[in-house]
Design a protein around this motif. Structure first.
Motif, PDB file in Angstrom:
ATOM      1  N   VAL C  18      12.751  -1.870  -6.496  1.00  8.06           N
ATOM      2  CA  VAL C  18      11.802  -1.167  -7.375  1.00  8.06           C
ATOM      3  C   VAL C  18      10.522  -1.960  -7.493  1.00  8.06           C
ATOM      4  N   VAL C  21       8.462  -1.749  -4.415  1.00  8.29           N
ATOM      5  CA  VAL C  21       7.757  -0.468  -4.272  1.00  8.29           C
ATOM      6  C   VAL C  21       6.549  -0.402  -5.183  1.00  8.29           C
ATOM      7  N   LEU C  22       6.728  -0.939  -6.384  1.00  9.58           N
ATOM      8  CA  LEU C  22       5.640  -0.814  -7.354  1.00  9.58           C
ATOM      9  C   LEU C  22       4.491  -1.757  -7.046  1.00  9.58           C
ATOM     10  N   ILE C  30       6.924  -1.130   1.484  1.00  5.59           N
ATOM     11  CA  ILE C  30       7.425  -0.155   0.519  1.00  5.59           C
ATOM     12  C   ILE C  30       8.633   0.555   1.095  1.00  5.59           C
ATOM     13  N   ILE C  34      12.510   0.685  -0.289  1.00  6.62           N
ATOM     14  CA  ILE C  34      13.276   1.902  -0.572  1.00  6.62           C
ATOM     15  C   ILE C  34      14.665   1.802   0.052  1.00  6.62           C
ATOM     16  N   VAL C  99      -1.220   1.916   1.324  1.00  7.71           N
ATOM     17  CA  VAL C  99      -1.040   3.252   0.750  1.00  7.71           C
ATOM     18  C   VAL C  99      -2.191   3.660  -0.153  1.00  7.71           C
ATOM     19  N   ASN C 100      -2.954   2.681  -0.638  1.00  3.34           N
ATOM     20  CA  ASN C 100      -4.047   3.064  -1.523  1.00  3.34           C
ATOM     21  C   ASN C 100      -5.160   3.803  -0.794  1.00  3.34           C
ATOM     22  N   LEU C 102      -4.451   6.264   0.903  1.00  2.79           N
ATOM     23  CA  LEU C 102      -3.912   7.620   1.104  1.00  2.79           C
ATOM     24  C   LEU C 102      -4.252   8.556  -0.060  1.00  2.79           C
ATOM     25  N   ASN C 103      -5.403   8.403  -0.643  1.00  2.00           N
ATOM     26  CA  ASN C 103      -5.706   9.258  -1.782  1.00  2.00           C
ATOM     27  C   ASN C 103      -6.676  10.378  -1.418  1.00  2.00           C
ATOM     28  N   LYS C 106      -6.651  13.805  -3.121  1.00  3.66           N
ATOM     29  CA  LYS C 106      -7.045  13.929  -4.522  1.00  3.66           C
ATOM     30  C   LYS C 106      -8.249  14.854  -4.695  1.00  3.66           C
TER      31      LYS C 106
END
Lengths: 636, 499, 107
Positions: C18, C21-22, C30, C34, C99-100, C102-103, C106
């Motif tokens: 966890v 992932v966070l 990540i 998982i 991953v940031n 990947l927005n 939005k």
């Protein structure tokens, strides 16, 4: 079963046929054919009515059932015609006077295009049909069918020249005021159905003892409200003078001789109900009297020849209600009859004058017509004498009977009534003087054009004039001639129930002969003085443009009743409706609905901010949510 | 239960329009589509007329025409025609040919879709009127409404999307509430067994099972409102009515006619057939509230109608007033009133379709519906005017036109319930005269202006459509007895539940 | 061995997963975290299954948990193949596995 009176369906059916032929064939039929059909069907109805009348006179009265109009578990209404003394008398008046007016119209309306001419006759026939339904119906519902039907025809005929919006406004006003009356009529019928479960006259009158006095008072007051609408009484009378926008024969037939007497017919028909409701009777008498006076005062100052006659009609109808209110049912019906003769005569005479004057209705521009139109002049004079109550003309007998009954009930009624009679004599001879006496005050073109009307116009005038003179002789008071009141004897069965009731309640103290003579003397003398004064004054009338002042101004503006109604009824309804439509509907209900939508929109826009697009933020939320679920699971 | 495969009138009435509608989607040519739609609707009308003669049961016989459908959840395809069903299916069957004839000259884009959706609506309406199974009822309820969303949003006026959205939200909310109610009722029905006593299903959607459910008073109270709101939105009753003027204004005329002439009757039928028998205690408790709402609505809508300048909105408000009267009368549960409602449901449909046709004709020719811009149409189009005057006077319930008898009996029923309500409601006859005569005068009478001078007399098609309406007005106005004979047993049955 | 040991180990693995992932931004890490969480769950399933078999007198008791574990492993394998493919695509498009980045959805 095979009662000869079963054929009475023909009486209304023939005018209906006339309506259909003239209405559907209005583009094909020539004017003369239209006129023949239109008048012919009424003549045929009239002949059958005479036959029916003699049948009834020989003691044959009948309720003819044709088919079930409504027949359900809760209500049975037959399409029934009730033929008895009262309806047969009205049949004669309607078809007789109606026929004369149809004949008159063939000439009066001749300048219309043939399409419109046919339309006019179709409407007129439809009116006669409705009026016949009204008086022949065997229950309140059939009466109501005719009742609304005549209102419709009145609407159509007042607005006959529909290019002019003034006519349309008058027509609309007439219909809506009548509807207010119908509101009362309908409530009364609902009340009867709720209490007795029937609307047949026979059943209602037989079971009248089952009704509490509250019920009877309520029902009769509501019925009377209906009558004030149709018969133009306070507070609903203002439509009738405006209704003069229609063609003059229409005014004569509908707004003088027949339709407006429907209220009197209805009350005479329901006489037992009214006799059992003393409160209502007083209301009827007072309203009738008040209407008579108010309308008479207004008539004093009108300059439009038809307006004077219109207010005079309102005033005379007031008399009839006074008669009904004091229990003189026969007197009221008698006055309906004589009034039909002389008022139709006066209107048709006025029509003849207007025709000759090329459409001019202002009496200030008339004068001296005596020498141009002798037949019109003489018949008109006879009509004026009849309405003024001069013996031995018809108006004298019927008016006298009502006034005598009023005196018996309450001398104040009599006093006011007699005063009205004086005013009637005055304004009628003002009208007569301005129109026929003195010298001509119109333009040269008009003077050149003046002529006596053709025979289709003068013959009905002559017949009506004869009737206006002799019509009263069927009701000669007891003091003059024993058994002279043949009408009373004829109508006796209709009012028997009421009469028994009145006699059982209190001894009917008949007026002494001397009193009766004295009353007559006062009324005749007073009217004669008023008549002569007016004759004298208005035969020398000169046009002047003086402003009216004081009381004269109030009455020449008709007591400002129209303005008053406008201010307290029409305007408030308009503004309430406006308030509802602009504020309650748009901002209130719709605002709420749209508000819900907007709130959802706003909320979702706020929640959207949570969607940052950062995967780790989503993850965090997920974990937090899982933890919360755990906590809830473990601790709660 | 036997598998009774005989085809009955209700089945034909549902499935023929359904099939016809589906076939319509296959058409390519616009002209052929019109004839086909008209033809199929006339066939439906003939079937409906035949059903008046050949079926003699006048009350709902519950399970007689019964196909097992979703046997294991207790739903069956059961349909039946009682007096009310027969009068309403007749109205549906009559309306569509009139509508098709009256709008025959109109050109719709993508006509096969348009007419197909209309015929689907017809099938849905028929289904609602004959269903005796709650699931079927709900199914057809939606089938009737959903095509309207598309019709209105694709072929409507300028603000059609907004109007459709509003209509959708209102009706869908109502439908969902009703669905919740139906499911709750379903879960309280008893189990169905076959002849051998074997369990078929734990619960049943059948109407007779729904009627037999015993509910406590509090349960009835909230279930009552679930169903009532669904029906009230459909009718519509004040204050659930604001979708209606917008939708009527924006929908294409043919759709408006269906909506106002026929579809509002779904709500009335729902109340009479489903609500009253299921929740008698709640009805007895809430009748005054509902009647107050309806009577307020009558006066309110009549007053609003006086102020409207748009012909369509005027008629919409007038319709709200008329429906309000029917709703109020139903909740009095007086026999005389219900008898009036029955025939008025039919007559109101005929009259209002007539009014829409006239408005449509004016709008088509002159391009405006604003009363203030019109005037003097009577000079140029006398036939149209005569028809309109007849229909307008029928709309204000003049005697010998069809609406009189119904309104008379409804007011009479209301009077027997409460004098006070009757007096207030009866004010509407005066207000109705005001707005109707105003409209007639301002549109048809008076001098004509530059716009109305171009008006032409109506064509043969339109004359035929209007003549049918006018003949129907007089026929049922002068001799309403056949309509009473058709429905009086149904009314008697409803009334016995309340004694 | 007491069951507690297995539980603590699984908890530790899961928590690491966890937190990983966070906190991490690298998609591959990540992804591995998982997997770590899935394996923590697997461990627990196996442990409890064993416990169940030991305490029960039915021979097959607890075997369904073992079957579950196989399912999870197979699904995880499928997931890995799809997930890695996505990450490869992501790298091709953004030249990063952060991953940031990947927005884009939005806005």
């Amino acid at each position: 079963m095979s009662n000869t009176l079963q054929i009475v369906w023909l009486i209304p059916f023939l005018p209906l046929i006339g309506f259909l032929i003239n209405g559907l064939g209005r583009k094909q039929l020539s004017k003369s054919l239209t006129g023949i059909i239109g008048s012919g069907v009424i003549l045929a109805s009239f002949l059958i009515s005479i036959f029916v009348f003699f049948q009834v006179k020989n003691g044959n009265s009948h309720v003819a059932h044709y088919f079930d109009f409504i027949n359900t578990g809760s209500l049975k209404v037959g399409f029934d015609f009730q033929i008895d003394q009262l309806s047969s008398l009205f049949l004669l008046i309607i078809t007789g006077v109606g026929f004369l007016i149809h004949v008159y119209s063939t000439s009066y309306m001749h300048e219309e295009e043939s399409k419109d001419f046919a339309k006019y006759f179709a409407y007129l026939n439809l009116f006669v049909f409705s009026m016949l339904l009204l008086v022949m119906g065997g229950n309140y519902i059939i009466m109501f069918i005719g009742w609304e039907g005549v209102g419709l025809c009145s609407y159509l005929l007042i607005g006959f020249w529909f290019k002019d919006n003034n006519n349309n406004d008058a027509a609309k006003k007439a219909f809506i005021m009548n509807r207010i009356g119908d509101f009362g009529f309908l409530l009364a019928v609902f009340w009867l159905i709720a209490k007795l479960g029937t609307t047949n006259y026979h059943d209602v009158f037989d079971q009248v003892s089952k009704l509490s006095s509250f019920d009877i008072t309520g029902i009769t007051l509501l019925l009377f409200l209906g009558a004030t609408g149709k018969s133009a009484q306070i507070p609903l009378y203002t439509w009738l003078p405006d209704a003069m926008a229609g063609p003059t024969p229409v005014s004569a037939l509908i707004h003088a001789a027949t339709m407006v007497t429907a209220g009197i017919y209805m009350i005479a028909r329901s006489n037992i109900l009214f006799t059992m409701a003393p409160l209502t009777q007083s209301v009827v008498a007072v309203i009738g009297l008040a209407t008579a006076v108010v309308a008479a005062t207004i008539a004093l100052k009108q300059n439009d020849i038809k307006k004077v006659l219109a207010y005079s009609t309102v005033s005379q109808l007031g008399y009839m209600f006074l008669g009904l209110g004091v229990g003189a049912y026969t007197g009221a019906v008698f006055h309906v009859m004589t009034h039909a003769f002389f008022k139709a005569l006066l209107f048709l005479g006025a029509g003849s004058v207007i025709h000759a004057m090329g459409g001019e209705q202002d009496m200030r521009n008339m004068g001296g017509l005596k020498k141009y139109m002798s037949i019109t002049h003489i018949t008109f004079l006879l009509g004026c004498l009849a309405i003024a109550g001069m013996p031995p003309f018809s108006g004298f007998f019927s008016k006298d009977e009502i006034l005598a009954a009023a005196f018996e009930k309450n001398p104040v009624y009599w006093g006011v009534g007699v005063l009205t009679a004086f005013m009637t004599a005055f304004y009628m001879f003002r009208l007569y003087g301005l129109t026929f006496l003195g010298k001509f005050r119109g333009t040269h073109d008009q003077e050149h054009h003046l002529h006596e009307s053709p025979s289709a116009i003068t013959i009905p005038l002559i017949i009506l004039a004869i009737l206006a003179v002799v019509g009263g002789w069927i009701g000669i008071p007891e003091v003059f001639m024993h058994g002279g009141h043949r009408l009373e004897a004829f109508l006796e069965p209709i009012f028997a129930q009421s009469n028994t009731l009145v006699t059982s309640l209190n001894e009917k103290h008949a007026l002494s002969q001397t009193t009766e003579y004295a009353l007559m003397a006062v009324s005749v003398a007073g009217a004669l003085i008023a008549l002569l004064y007016a004759w004298n004054k208005f035969s020398k009338y000169e046009k002047s443009i003086e402003e009216e002042t004081g009381f004269a101004k109030v009455i020449s503006n008709k007591w400002y009743v129209d303005e008053f109604y406008n201010a307290i009824v029409v305007k408030p309804i308009q503004s309430i409706a406006g308030f509802f439509s602009n504020v309650v509907e748009k901002k209130g209900i719709d605002g709420f609905v749209n508000g819900v939508g907007k709130a959802v929109n706003y909320g979702s826009r706020q929640i959207r901010l949570l969607q940052t697009g950062q995967v780790s933020a989503y993850m965090l939320m997920m974990v937090v949510a899982i933890l919360i679920l755990f906590i809830i699971q473990l601790f709660l | 239960m036997d598998q009774n495969i005989s085809v009955t009138f209700p089945h034909v009435l549902i499935f023929f329009p359904l099939l016809a509608g589906l076939i319509t989607f296959l058409f390519k040519k616009d002209a052929a589509v019109k004839s086909w739609a008209l033809f199929s609707s006339i066939i439906t009308l003939i079937v409906s007329l035949l059903s008046l003669y050949y079926a003699n049961n006048k009350t709902l016989s519950g399970l007689d025409f019964n196909y097992e459908w979703l046997k294991h959840i207790g739903a069956s395809f059961s349909v039946s025609l009682d007096g009310m069903g027969r009068i309403l299916t007749l109205l549906t069957a009559i309306s569509f040919p009139i509508i098709f004839v009256a709008t025959y000259k109109n050109q719709y884009k993508n006509a096969p879709l348009f007419y197909g959706l209309l015929l689907l609506t017809q099938a849905g309406l028929m289904g609602v009127f004959v269903a005796t199974d709650a699931l079927i009822f709900y199914f057809f309820w939606e089938l009737a409404i959903i095509p309207v969303y598309f019709l209105c949003s694709r072929w409507g006026g300028e603000k059609r999307i907004q109007a459709t959205f509003k209509f959708f939200i209102y009706t869908f909310t109502g439908s969902l509430l009703m669905l919740v109610g139906i499911i709750y009722m379903y879960l309280h029905t008893t189990a169905i067994h076959d002849k051998a006593g074997l369990l078929i299903s734990e619960h049943s959607f059948s109407m007779s099972y729904f009627y037999a459910v015993t509910l406590s008073a509090p349960e009835q109270n909230w279930l009552f409102w679930l169903f009532f709101i669904a029906f009230a939105v459909k009718m519509p009753v004040f204050p659930f009515h604001t979708w209606q003027p917008d939708t009527y204004e924006q929908s294409p005329s043919a759709v408006t006619m269906v909506l106002s002439g026929v579809m509002v009757k779904m709500g009335l039928l729902g109340v009479i057939r489903w609500l009253l028998p299921m929740f008698p205690l709640a009805v007895a408790k809430f009748d005054t509230i509902v009647i107050i709402l309806s009577v307020t609505g009558i006066v309110y809508a009549s007053l609003l109608a006086i102020r409207q300048d748009d012909l369509k909105r005027l008629v919409a408000y007038s319709s709200i007033a008329h429906i309000g009267l029917m709703c109020a009368t139903i909740f009095t549960t007086k026999q005389i009133g219900l008898e009036g409602v029955m025939i008025q449901m039919f007559n109101h449909g005929i009259n209002i379709i007539g009014l829409w046709i006239v408005i449509e004709l004016i709008e088509k020719q002159l391009g405006v519906r604003k009363i203030s811009q019109l005037g003097g149409v009577a000079h140029k189009a006398p036939t149209l005017t005569i028809m309109l005057v007849v229909i307008a006077f029928a709309n204000i319930a003049l005697p010998l036109t069809n609406a009189f008898v119904g309104e008379f009996m409804m007011f009479s029923g209301l009077f027997q319930f409460s004098i006070c309500f009757a007096v207030v409601a009866l004010v509407s006859i005066i207000l109705a005269a005001v707005y109707t005569l105003n409209m007639v005068q301002k549109v048809f009478y008076g001098p004509s202006n530059s716009l109305t001078a171009t008006m032409k007399e109506i064509s043969v098609n339109e004359q035929i459509a209007l003549s049918i309406v006018v003949v129907a007005i007089f026929l049922t106005g002068i001799y309403p007895q056949p309509l009473f004979d058709l429905t009086k047993d149904t009314v008697a049955e409803i009334i016995t539940r309340f004694k | 061995m007491p069951i507690n040991y297995y539980i603590f180990l699984a908890l530790a693995l899961f928590t690491i997963g966890v937190i990983g992932v966070l906190t991490r931004r690298n998609a591959i890490i990540i992804f591995m975290c998982i997997e770590l969480m899935l394996n923590a769950a697997n461990l627990l399933l196996v442990a409890f299954s064993k416990l169940h078999t030991a305490t029960s007198n039915i021979a097959t008791a607890g075997s369904d948990a073992q079957i579950f574990v196989f399912f999870i492993m197979i699904v995880a394998a499928a997931e890995v193949s799809v997930g890695l493919a996505i990450i490869v695509m992501m790298y091709r498009n953004t030249h990063s596995v952060d991953v940031n980045f990947l927005n884009r959805l939005k806005n």
